[in-house]
Write a protein that holds these residues in place. Structure first.
Motif, PDB file in Angstrom:
ATOM      1  N   LEU A  20     -10.885  -7.520   6.767  1.00 51.78           N
ATOM      2  CA  LEU A  20     -10.935  -6.086   6.496  1.00 51.78           C
ATOM      3  C   LEU A  20     -11.687  -5.816   5.197  1.00 51.78           C
ATOM      4  N   VAL A  21     -11.357  -6.565   4.154  1.00 51.93           N
ATOM      5  CA  VAL A  21     -12.032  -6.397   2.868  1.00 51.93           C
ATOM      6  C   VAL A  21     -13.541  -6.618   3.026  1.00 51.93           C
ATOM      7  N   ASP A  26     -13.189  -4.583  13.428  1.00 51.92           N
ATOM      8  CA  ASP A  26     -12.311  -5.276  14.378  1.00 51.92           C
ATOM      9  C   ASP A  26     -10.989  -5.646  13.713  1.00 51.92           C
ATOM     10  N   ALA A  27     -11.047  -6.039  12.439  1.00 56.11           N
ATOM     11  CA  ALA A  27      -9.815  -6.367  11.705  1.00 56.11           C
ATOM     12  C   ALA A  27      -8.943  -5.119  11.572  1.00 56.11           C
ATOM     13  N   LEU A  28      -9.574  -3.966  11.297  1.00 51.70           N
ATOM     14  CA  LEU A  28      -8.811  -2.715  11.209  1.00 51.70           C
ATOM     15  C   LEU A  28      -8.170  -2.395  12.555  1.00 51.70           C
ATOM     16  N   ALA A  29      -8.919  -2.566  13.637  1.00 50.15           N
ATOM     17  CA  ALA A  29      -8.376  -2.300  14.977  1.00 50.15           C
ATOM     18  C   ALA A  29      -7.188  -3.217  15.266  1.00 50.15           C
ATOM     19  N   GLU A  30      -7.285  -4.480  14.865  1.00 48.21           N
ATOM     20  CA  GLU A  30      -6.182  -5.415  15.080  1.00 48.21           C
ATOM     21  C   GLU A  30      -4.968  -5.030  14.241  1.00 48.21           C
ATOM     22  N   MET A  31      -5.210  -4.616  13.003  1.00 52.35           N
ATOM     23  CA  MET A  31      -4.119  -4.173  12.138  1.00 52.35           C
ATOM     24  C   MET A  31      -3.450  -2.940  12.747  1.00 52.35           C
ATOM     25  N   TYR A  32      -4.236  -2.035  13.273  1.00 53.66           N
ATOM     26  CA  TYR A  32      -3.687  -0.845  13.919  1.00 53.66           C
ATOM     27  C   TYR A  32      -2.819  -1.248  15.115  1.00 53.66           C
ATOM     28  N   ARG A  33      -3.335  -2.159  15.928  1.00 57.60           N
ATOM     29  CA  ARG A  33      -2.591  -2.610  17.106  1.00 57.60           C
ATOM     30  C   ARG A  33      -1.247  -3.213  16.697  1.00 57.60           C
ATOM     31  N   ARG A  34      -1.253  -3.992  15.629  1.00 62.20           N
ATOM     32  CA  ARG A  34      -0.034  -4.682  15.201  1.00 62.20           C
ATOM     33  C   ARG A  34       0.951  -3.780  14.464  1.00 62.20           C
ATOM     34  N   TRP A  35       0.458  -2.892  13.615  1.00 60.27           N
ATOM     35  CA  TRP A  35       1.353  -2.227  12.672  1.00 60.27           C
ATOM     36  C   TRP A  35       1.392  -0.702  12.748  1.00 60.27           C
ATOM     37  N   SER A  36       0.681  -0.105  13.699  1.00 60.14           N
ATOM     38  CA  SER A  36       0.731   1.359  13.783  1.00 60.14           C
ATOM     39  C   SER A  36       2.130   1.856  14.143  1.00 60.14           C
ATOM     40  N   THR A  37       2.855   1.105  14.968  1.00 59.56           N
ATOM     41  CA  THR A  37       4.214   1.505  15.323  1.00 59.56           C
ATOM     42  C   THR A  37       5.116   1.484  14.091  1.00 59.56           C
ATOM     43  N   GLN A  58      -2.435   8.300  11.364  1.00 63.31           N
ATOM     44  CA  GLN A  58      -3.895   8.339  11.381  1.00 63.31           C
ATOM     45  C   GLN A  58      -4.446   8.266   9.960  1.00 63.31           C
ATOM     46  N   GLN A  59      -3.869   9.028   9.039  1.00 64.78           N
ATOM     47  CA  GLN A  59      -4.334   9.043   7.655  1.00 64.78           C
ATOM     48  C   GLN A  59      -4.180   7.678   6.995  1.00 64.78           C
ATOM     49  N   VAL A  60      -3.104   6.964   7.315  1.00 69.50           N
ATOM     50  CA  VAL A  60      -2.869   5.646   6.720  1.00 69.50           C
ATOM     51  C   VAL A  60      -3.996   4.693   7.083  1.00 69.50           C
ATOM     52  N   PHE A  61      -4.394   4.683   8.338  1.00 64.09           N
ATOM     53  CA  PHE A  61      -5.431   3.734   8.749  1.00 64.09           C
ATOM     54  C   PHE A  61      -6.819   4.171   8.290  1.00 64.09           C
ATOM     55  N   VAL A  62      -7.049   5.466   8.161  1.00 64.48           N
ATOM     56  CA  VAL A  62      -8.310   5.929   7.552  1.00 64.48           C
ATOM     57  C   VAL A  62      -8.328   5.525   6.080  1.00 64.48           C
ATOM     58  N   SER A  63      -7.196   5.705   5.399  1.00 63.65           N
ATOM     59  CA  SER A  63      -7.099   5.304   3.991  1.00 63.65           C
ATOM     60  C   SER A  63      -7.252   3.795   3.835  1.00 63.65           C
ATOM     61  N   ALA A  64      -6.682   3.040   4.772  1.00 63.06           N
ATOM     62  CA  ALA A  64      -6.804   1.581   4.726  1.00 63.06           C
ATOM     63  C   ALA A  64      -8.278   1.183   4.820  1.00 63.06           C
ATOM     64  N   TRP A  65      -9.000   1.828   5.703  1.00 65.60           N
ATOM     65  CA  TRP A  65     -10.429   1.509   5.843  1.00 65.60           C
ATOM     66  C   TRP A  65     -11.197   1.913   4.584  1.00 65.60           C
ATOM     67  N   ASN A  66     -10.965   3.143   4.135  1.00 56.67           N
ATOM     68  CA  ASN A  66     -11.692   3.627   2.957  1.00 56.67           C
ATOM     69  C   ASN A  66     -11.315   2.887   1.688  1.00 56.67           C
ATOM     70  N   GLY A  67     -10.078   2.393   1.614  1.00 55.04           N
ATOM     71  CA  GLY A  67      -9.611   1.704   0.415  1.00 55.04           C
ATOM     72  C   GLY A  67      -9.483   0.203   0.600  1.00 55.04           C
ATOM     73  N   ARG A  68     -10.183  -0.337   1.584  1.00 53.40           N
ATOM     74  CA  ARG A  68     -10.046  -1.767   1.893  1.00 53.40           C
ATOM     75  C   ARG A  68     -10.364  -2.661   0.706  1.00 53.40           C
ATOM     76  N   HIS A  69     -11.197  -2.166  -0.219  1.00 59.63           N
ATOM     77  CA  HIS A  69     -11.538  -2.970  -1.402  1.00 59.63           C
ATOM     78  C   HIS A  69     -10.335  -3.183  -2.317  1.00 59.63           C
ATOM     79  N   THR A  70      -9.252  -2.401  -2.139  1.00 63.89           N
ATOM     80  CA  THR A  70      -8.059  -2.560  -2.981  1.00 63.89           C
ATOM     81  C   THR A  70      -7.087  -3.589  -2.421  1.00 63.89           C
ATOM     82  N   LEU A  71      -7.319  -4.020  -1.187  1.00 59.56           N
ATOM     83  CA  LEU A  71      -6.443  -5.004  -0.550  1.00 59.56           C
ATOM     84  C   LEU A  71      -6.767  -6.387  -1.097  1.00 59.56           C
ATOM     85  N   ARG A  72      -5.747  -7.079  -1.552  1.00 56.07           N
ATOM     86  CA  ARG A  72      -5.918  -8.454  -2.047  1.00 56.07           C
ATOM     87  C   ARG A  72      -5.234  -9.387  -1.071  1.00 56.07           C
TER      88      ARG A  72
END
Length: 190
Positions: A20-21, A26-37, A58-72
């Motif tokens: 994702l970083v 595809d990584a975002l899509a997989e994360m959505y599939r696993r953790w959107s619930t 929806q906002q969480v996953f948009v934020s995850a994509w836009n802020g992916r550089h903050t994920l360590r």
């Protein structure tokens, strides 16, 4: 509750986080599939409204994509990171609800203290009715019932056979749209 107890799952989460970083959708899509619930459940339990929970998810996953550089990837699981984003988004919705509630009470208080000024200004009232008509139904009907007829949102939902979340959304978005339109009219007026 531990999101991951299996070390192999933790390794897979670190791999997903790294992808994702690096910018993998595809990584975002997989994360959505696993953790959107999980995200939706947290949002729904915190907010008590399915529509708001869907918006937050929806906002969480948009934020995850836009802020992916903050994920360590080495600092914890992506699920925990998403839960953190969810808590921030839930707090934003709660603050927005508080502000809307406060603003409605302020308008009601002003109306109660200055009834003759507000009811005598026919030009403003006609403008408001005109803008509501331009907005179209069901949003205009929801706003008319909420503010001109002073009906509670649950009664509006029953009368119009709409989910309460949809009514709340129409009120929130309708007020934003109405404010924008009235500001445009003020800018054009001499």
């Amino acid at each position: 509750m531990h999101v991951h107890d299996d070390p192999n799952t933790d390794l897979d989460g670190a791999r997903l986080a790294g992808e994702l970083v690096a910018g993998s959708s595809d990584a975002l899509a997989e994360m959505y599939r696993r953790w959107s619930t999980l995200v939706h459940t947290i949002a729904y339990r915190s907010l008590g409204d399915r529509h708001d929970a869907e918006d937050v998810t929806q906002q969480v996953f948009v934020s995850a994509w836009n802020g992916r550089h903050t994920l360590r990837p080495d600092a914890g699981s992506p699920a925990a990171w998403l839960v953190g984003i969810t808590k921030h988004r839930v707090a934003d919705v709660k603050m927005q609800r508080y502000r809307s509630h406060r603003n409605l009470h302020a308008v009601a208080a002003q109306s109660a203290t200055e009834p003759s000024e507000q009811h005598d200004d026919w030009a403003e009232k006609l403008l408001l009715v005109s803008e509501l008509e331009r907005m179209g139904d069901p949003r205009a009907a929801v706003l008319r019932m909420a503010f001109m007829e002073d009906k509670p949102q649950d009664e509006i939902a029953r009368t119009l056979d709409l989910p309460i979340g949809t009514v709340k959304s129409h009120v929130r978005r309708g007020l934003i749209e109405l404010r924008r339109r009235l500001e445009e009219v003020e800018h054009v007026a001499p």
